[in-house]
Write a protein that holds these residues in place. Structure first.
Motif, mmCIF file in Angstrom:
data_model
loop_
_atom_site.group_PDB
_atom_site.id
_atom_site.type_symbol
_atom_site.label_atom_id
_atom_site.label_comp_id
_atom_site.label_asym_id
_atom_site.label_seq_id
_atom_site.Cartn_x
_atom_site.Cartn_y
_atom_site.Cartn_z
ATOM 1 N N THR A 3 -56.514 -71.635 -44.446
ATOM 2 C CA THR A 3 -54.881 -71.951 -44.498
ATOM 3 C C THR A 3 -54.305 -71.039 -45.907
ATOM 4 O O THR A 3 -52.958 -70.340 -45.733
ATOM 5 C CB THR A 3 -54.837 -73.301 -44.996
ATOM 6 N N VAL A 4 -55.135 -71.443 -46.745
ATOM 7 C CA VAL A 4 -53.938 -70.968 -48.157
ATOM 8 C C VAL A 4 -53.519 -69.030 -47.685
ATOM 9 O O VAL A 4 -52.751 -69.129 -47.871
ATOM 10 C CB VAL A 4 -54.823 -71.248 -49.554
ATOM 11 N N SER A 5 -54.127 -68.432 -47.018
ATOM 12 C CA SER A 5 -55.282 -67.502 -47.331
ATOM 13 C C SER A 5 -53.082 -66.642 -45.927
ATOM 14 O O SER A 5 -52.680 -66.293 -46.536
ATOM 15 C CB SER A 5 -55.590 -66.512 -46.959
ATOM 16 N N ARG A 6 -53.883 -67.591 -45.372
ATOM 17 C CA ARG A 6 -52.112 -67.707 -44.319
ATOM 18 C C ARG A 6 -50.839 -67.398 -45.037
ATOM 19 O O ARG A 6 -50.261 -66.949 -44.211
ATOM 20 C CB ARG A 6 -52.002 -67.657 -42.593
ATOM 21 N N ARG A 21 -46.966 -77.306 -48.713
ATOM 22 C CA ARG A 21 -47.346 -78.079 -49.842
ATOM 23 C C ARG A 21 -48.639 -76.492 -50.894
ATOM 24 O O ARG A 21 -49.218 -77.367 -51.522
ATOM 25 C CB ARG A 21 -48.703 -78.855 -49.167
ATOM 26 N N VAL A 22 -49.278 -76.250 -50.081
ATOM 27 C CA VAL A 22 -49.457 -74.720 -50.878
ATOM 28 C C VAL A 22 -48.902 -74.410 -51.934
ATOM 29 O O VAL A 22 -49.659 -73.655 -52.601
ATOM 30 C CB VAL A 22 -50.350 -73.345 -49.735
ATOM 31 N N SER A 27 -47.844 -72.868 -57.665
ATOM 32 C CA SER A 27 -46.628 -72.983 -58.670
ATOM 33 C C SER A 27 -47.710 -73.856 -59.795
ATOM 34 O O SER A 27 -47.488 -73.748 -60.730
ATOM 35 C CB SER A 27 -45.318 -73.803 -58.126
ATOM 36 N N ASP A 28 -47.863 -75.134 -59.606
ATOM 37 C CA ASP A 28 -48.561 -76.213 -60.247
ATOM 38 C C ASP A 28 -49.665 -75.160 -60.885
ATOM 39 O O ASP A 28 -49.594 -75.639 -62.440
ATOM 40 C CB ASP A 28 -49.291 -77.513 -59.394
ATOM 41 N N ILE A 288 -37.325 -72.066 -53.334
ATOM 42 C CA ILE A 288 -38.645 -72.073 -52.166
ATOM 43 C C ILE A 288 -39.594 -71.865 -52.333
ATOM 44 O O ILE A 288 -39.966 -72.334 -51.797
ATOM 45 C CB ILE A 288 -37.146 -72.102 -51.300
ATOM 46 N N ALA A 289 -39.613 -70.522 -53.172
ATOM 47 C CA ALA A 289 -40.302 -69.948 -52.705
ATOM 48 C C ALA A 289 -41.309 -70.046 -54.450
ATOM 49 O O ALA A 289 -42.985 -70.106 -53.628
ATOM 50 C CB ALA A 289 -40.545 -67.796 -53.025
ATOM 51 N N GLU A 290 -40.606 -70.546 -55.227
ATOM 52 C CA GLU A 290 -41.915 -70.592 -56.236
ATOM 53 C C GLU A 290 -42.582 -72.182 -56.756
ATOM 54 O O GLU A 290 -43.199 -72.752 -57.065
ATOM 55 C CB GLU A 290 -40.872 -69.686 -57.467
ATOM 56 N N ASN A 291 -41.503 -72.687 -56.800
ATOM 57 C CA ASN A 291 -40.587 -74.253 -56.370
ATOM 58 C C ASN A 291 -40.851 -75.171 -55.578
ATOM 59 O O ASN A 291 -41.397 -76.816 -55.505
ATOM 60 C CB ASN A 291 -40.044 -74.745 -57.451
ATOM 61 N N SER A 292 -41.306 -74.634 -54.146
ATOM 62 C CA SER A 292 -41.312 -75.535 -53.021
ATOM 63 C C SER A 292 -40.229 -75.969 -52.507
ATOM 64 O O SER A 292 -40.600 -77.952 -52.224
ATOM 65 C CB SER A 292 -42.738 -76.251 -52.555
ATOM 66 N N ALA A 293 -39.519 -75.857 -52.889
ATOM 67 C CA ALA A 293 -38.269 -76.733 -52.425
ATOM 68 C C ALA A 293 -38.065 -76.617 -51.434
ATOM 69 O O ALA A 293 -38.080 -76.051 -50.686
ATOM 70 C CB ALA A 293 -37.003 -76.288 -53.396
ATOM 71 N N THR A 294 -37.228 -78.074 -51.020
ATOM 72 C CA THR A 294 -36.653 -77.977 -49.982
ATOM 73 C C THR A 294 -35.726 -77.165 -49.436
ATOM 74 O O THR A 294 -34.839 -77.021 -49.927
ATOM 75 C CB THR A 294 -36.251 -79.913 -49.344
#
Length: 317
Positions: A3-6, A21-22, A27-28, A288-294
């Motif tokens: 899943t992470v790879s996808r 989530r991924v 990012s974390d 969005i891309a780096e912090n998974s913001a909504t």
């Protein structure tokens, strides 16, 4: 791991929730994917930008804002243009995807149609100048319909009753269509005749604009152009008809580009914050891309610049 790879390689279907989530976990953990197939000399990540025309000052200003913001974050910017042709958008995006961008900033002709014709798997994407859709909820816009209403009311308040809207083709720009809808709102609310828009091609129509038939049919005292470049084309076309602006016909535009302030008299227009919108779209994309913001919809304000191309006329005129 699959899943992470996808998610990180954008190689297959993953739910929106799992994708966030991924990316948040990456990012974390401070994880950055290493591109082992990058061409020689490529040392930094990139984003892709699709615009209708690189020669239009509006999109040039937006690109400047995007590039300045991305320079700070260490990203390069790849650019593709559609020439206001919906059929070219998918190919242009495919080109951008070959460089494996961190994300995309897209200005499309019609977002509702484009969301079904663009490639199925895209990196984080932000619409610029287009309203958000179910597929693309992240967008940076100005209220084009309200802007169209405001510029029309400005003319009505100056005594104009017969107002013509001249525009690039609506299928090539939802911004132009929304501005026309604002014109329709204002005219209908004032119990004035709503004229069909005179639509011309965006790319080749300005220099060839012939207003002779429209002027004879509708006899407008004012013309609203869907952007400033077209407004300048309208002024030239009126001069070829032997008419003066604003003494014979008033003219307004949208965008607030610099050349509109340099002509005499200065163009009356709705000024858009194009550079700020580009920078805002870039910041939203990185968030969005780096912090998974909504993904979210951000709206930037506009203002009316009352130049010298609108005259006040008597109500009886």
């Amino acid at each position: 791991m699959a899943t992470v790879s996808r998610v990180l390689n954008r190689s297959g279907p993953v739910s929106e929730g799992m994708m966030r989530r991924v990316r948040k976990a990456a990012s974390d953990l401070g994880y950055h994917r290493i591109e082992r197939t990058l061409p020689p000399g490529r040392r930094r990540p990139v984003i892709g930008v699709l615009i209708p025309s690189i020669t239009n000052p509006v999109f040039a200003a937006s690109l400047s804002g995007i590039q300045n913001r991305m320079r700070v974050s260490g990203h390069g910017v790849l650019i593709a243009q559609s020439d206001y042709d919906p059929a070219r958008e998918a190919d242009a995006v495919d080109y951008l995807l070959t460089e494996k961008p961190t994300g995309l900033i897209l200005t499309v002709c019609d977002p509702l149609k484009s969301q079904s014709t663009l490639p199925a798997f895209l990196p984080p994407t932000v619409l610029l100048n287009n309203l958000p859709t179910s597929r693309f909820p992240a967008a940076v816009t100005t209220d084009n319909r309200l802007a169209g209403h405001e510029i029309t009311m400005h003319l009505i308040e100056h005594g104009h009753r017969q107002i013509l809207f001249v525009s690039g083709r609506f299928e090539s720009s939802d911004r132009a269509r929304l501005r026309y809808e604002g014109y329709c709102d204002a005219m209908a609310a004032s119990s004035l005749p709503v004229l069909n828009a005179l639509q011309i091609p965006f790319v080749t129509g300005y220099d060839e604009l012939d207003l002779g038939q429209a002027m004879r049919t509708h006899r407008p005292t004012a013309i609203i152009a869907s952007n400033d470049l077209l407004a300048l084309g309208v002024i030239s076309a009126l001069r070829r008809e032997g008419l003066n602006v604003p003494d014979d016909v008033s003219v307004t535009g949208f965008d607030g580009i610099a050349i509109g302030r340099l002509v005499h008299p200065p163009l009356t227009t709705i000024e858009m914050a194009d550079a700020s919108m580009g920078a805002t779209a870039a910041s939203l994309l990185l968030d969005i891309a780096e912090n998974s913001a909504t993904p979210r919809h951000l709206r930037i304000g506009h203002k009316l610049n009352a130049g010298g191309t609108v005259r006040r006329i008597n109500q009886a005129s």
